[in-house]
Design a protein around this motif. Structure first.
Motif, PDB file in Angstrom:
ATOM      1  N   LEU A   1      42.584  29.088  24.482  1.00 28.04           N
ATOM      2  CA  LEU A   1      43.460  28.087  23.763  1.00 28.04           C
ATOM      3  C   LEU A   1      44.977  28.536  24.007  1.00 28.04           C
ATOM      4  O   LEU A   1      45.925  27.970  23.404  1.00 28.04           O
ATOM      5  N   GLY A   2      45.052  29.784  24.725  1.00 30.41           N
ATOM      6  CA  GLY A   2      46.551  30.380  24.821  1.00 30.41           C
ATOM      7  C   GLY A   2      47.177  30.757  23.743  1.00 30.41           C
ATOM      8  O   GLY A   2      46.821  31.324  22.516  1.00 30.41           O
ATOM      9  N   ASP A   3      48.543  30.344  23.638  1.00 28.03           N
ATOM     10  CA  ASP A   3      49.378  30.659  22.519  1.00 28.03           C
ATOM     11  C   ASP A   3      48.741  29.856  21.194  1.00 28.03           C
ATOM     12  O   ASP A   3      49.117  30.179  20.150  1.00 28.03           O
ATOM     13  N   PHE A   4      48.087  28.749  21.598  1.00 33.87           N
ATOM     14  CA  PHE A   4      47.599  28.136  20.106  1.00 33.87           C
ATOM     15  C   PHE A   4      46.467  28.958  19.352  1.00 33.87           C
ATOM     16  O   PHE A   4      46.622  28.916  18.218  1.00 33.87           O
ATOM     17  N   ASP A   5      46.124  29.705  20.039  1.00 31.23           N
ATOM     18  CA  ASP A   5      45.047  30.879  19.253  1.00 31.23           C
ATOM     19  C   ASP A   5      46.110  31.533  18.299  1.00 31.23           C
ATOM     20  O   ASP A   5      45.627  31.709  17.189  1.00 31.23           O
TER      21      ASP A   5
ATOM     22  N   GLN B   1      46.074  18.613  27.364  1.00 32.41           N
ATOM     23  CA  GLN B   1      46.081  17.421  26.410  1.00 32.41           C
ATOM     24  C   GLN B   1      46.632  18.031  25.324  1.00 32.41           C
ATOM     25  O   GLN B   1      46.678  19.162  24.734  1.00 32.41           O
ATOM     26  N   SER B   2      47.071  17.178  24.400  1.00 29.20           N
ATOM     27  CA  SER B   2      47.585  17.305  23.137  1.00 29.20           C
ATOM     28  C   SER B   2      46.369  17.796  22.088  1.00 29.20           C
ATOM     29  O   SER B   2      45.281  17.211  22.188  1.00 29.20           O
ATOM     30  N   VAL B   3      46.614  18.593  20.818  1.00 26.94           N
ATOM     31  CA  VAL B   3      45.690  18.980  20.255  1.00 26.94           C
ATOM     32  C   VAL B   3      45.346  17.450  19.405  1.00 26.94           C
ATOM     33  O   VAL B   3      44.149  17.504  19.089  1.00 26.94           O
ATOM     34  N   GLU B   4      46.064  16.533  19.123  1.00 29.07           N
ATOM     35  CA  GLU B   4      45.818  15.223  18.474  1.00 29.07           C
ATOM     36  C   GLU B   4      44.883  14.648  19.541  1.00 29.07           C
ATOM     37  O   GLU B   4      43.793  13.904  19.111  1.00 29.07           O
ATOM     38  N   GLU B   5      45.117  14.546  21.050  1.00 28.41           N
ATOM     39  CA  GLU B   5      43.988  13.916  21.677  1.00 28.41           C
ATOM     40  C   GLU B   5      42.501  14.557  21.568  1.00 28.41           C
ATOM     41  O   GLU B   5      41.693  13.852  21.738  1.00 28.41           O
ATOM     42  N   VAL B   6      42.695  15.970  21.751  1.00 26.98           N
ATOM     43  CA  VAL B   6      41.413  16.539  21.906  1.00 26.98           C
ATOM     44  C   VAL B   6      40.585  16.439  20.475  1.00 26.98           C
ATOM     45  O   VAL B   6      39.224  16.099  20.652  1.00 26.98           O
ATOM     46  N   LEU B   7      41.336  16.436  19.476  1.00 23.32           N
ATOM     47  CA  LEU B   7      40.448  16.010  18.174  1.00 23.32           C
ATOM     48  C   LEU B   7      40.342  14.877  17.637  1.00 23.32           C
ATOM     49  O   LEU B   7      39.930  14.471  16.625  1.00 23.32           O
TER      50      LEU B   7
ATOM     51  N   TYR C   1      50.962  19.715  20.067  1.00 21.79           N
ATOM     52  CA  TYR C   1      50.850  21.138  20.711  1.00 21.79           C
ATOM     53  C   TYR C   1      49.737  21.020  22.024  1.00 21.79           C
ATOM     54  O   TYR C   1      48.754  20.153  21.998  1.00 21.79           O
ATOM     55  N   GLU C   2      49.971  21.564  23.283  1.00 17.01           N
ATOM     56  CA  GLU C   2      49.438  21.404  24.347  1.00 17.01           C
ATOM     57  C   GLU C   2      48.144  22.497  24.716  1.00 17.01           C
ATOM     58  O   GLU C   2      48.704  23.426  24.320  1.00 17.01           O
ATOM     59  N   VAL C   3      47.102  22.008  24.916  1.00 15.09           N
ATOM     60  CA  VAL C   3      46.027  23.022  25.279  1.00 15.09           C
ATOM     61  C   VAL C   3      45.538  22.624  26.517  1.00 15.09           C
ATOM     62  O   VAL C   3      45.578  21.372  26.963  1.00 15.09           O
ATOM     63  N   GLU C   4      45.170  23.535  27.285  1.00 13.80           N
ATOM     64  CA  GLU C   4      44.514  23.316  28.808  1.00 13.80           C
ATOM     65  C   GLU C   4      43.081  22.998  28.518  1.00 13.80           C
ATOM     66  O   GLU C   4      42.206  23.270  27.736  1.00 13.80           O
ATOM     67  N   SER C   5      42.732  21.973  29.627  1.00 17.18           N
ATOM     68  CA  SER C   5      41.642  21.376  29.890  1.00 17.18           C
ATOM     69  C   SER C   5      41.169  21.426  31.380  1.00 17.18           C
ATOM     70  O   SER C   5      42.070  21.571  31.976  1.00 17.18           O
ATOM     71  N   SER C   6      40.350  20.993  31.643  1.00 19.63           N
ATOM     72  CA  SER C   6      39.731  21.169  33.180  1.00 19.63           C
ATOM     73  C   SER C   6      40.904  20.042  33.777  1.00 19.63           C
ATOM     74  O   SER C   6      40.825  20.013  35.127  1.00 19.63           O
ATOM     75  N   GLY C   7      41.162  18.908  33.214  1.00 28.52           N
ATOM     76  CA  GLY C   7      41.810  18.100  33.868  1.00 28.52           C
ATOM     77  C   GLY C   7      43.191  17.903  33.478  1.00 28.52           C
ATOM     78  O   GLY C   7      44.039  17.203  33.840  1.00 28.52           O
ATOM     79  N   GLY C   8      43.798  19.347  33.041  1.00 27.33           N
ATOM     80  CA  GLY C   8      45.198  19.488  32.844  1.00 27.33           C
ATOM     81  C   GLY C   8      45.494  19.984  31.415  1.00 27.33           C
ATOM     82  O   GLY C   8      44.526  20.441  30.820  1.00 27.33           O
TER      83      GLY C   8
END
Length: 84
Positions: free
Chosen positions: A17-21, A52-58, A43-50
């Protein structure tokens, strides 16, 4: 058929989760999903497709209260795993 991907715990410990951790470590718990999204939704986190924002992920997680950083990391990583 075995799954050779690292476990959620390994991915989390590996700093996926990079810096988000670091942000999550500084967060006071308990915290609700709504509070997390309000504070860090863009905040952006890495996914296999590039990225995504934390809001999108959750977005598909039901509203809940997180008691620890581990619970937040697990939900984020679980959602990212579903998308792979």
């Amino acid at each position: 058929m075995s799954d050779d991907r690292p476990s959620i715990e390994e991915r989390s410990q590996g700093g996926e989760l990079g810096d988000f951790d670091e942000i999550l470590e500084a967060q006071d718990y308990p915290v609700t999903l709504d509070e997390l999204v309000a504070a860090y939704g863009n905040y952006e986190v890495e996914s296999s497709g590039g990225t995504q924002s934390v809001e999108e992920v959750l977005s598909s997680v039901d509203n809940k209260t997180y008691d620890s950083i581990d619970e937040v990391q697990n939900d984020i990583l679980n959602q990212l795993n579903r998308e792979e």
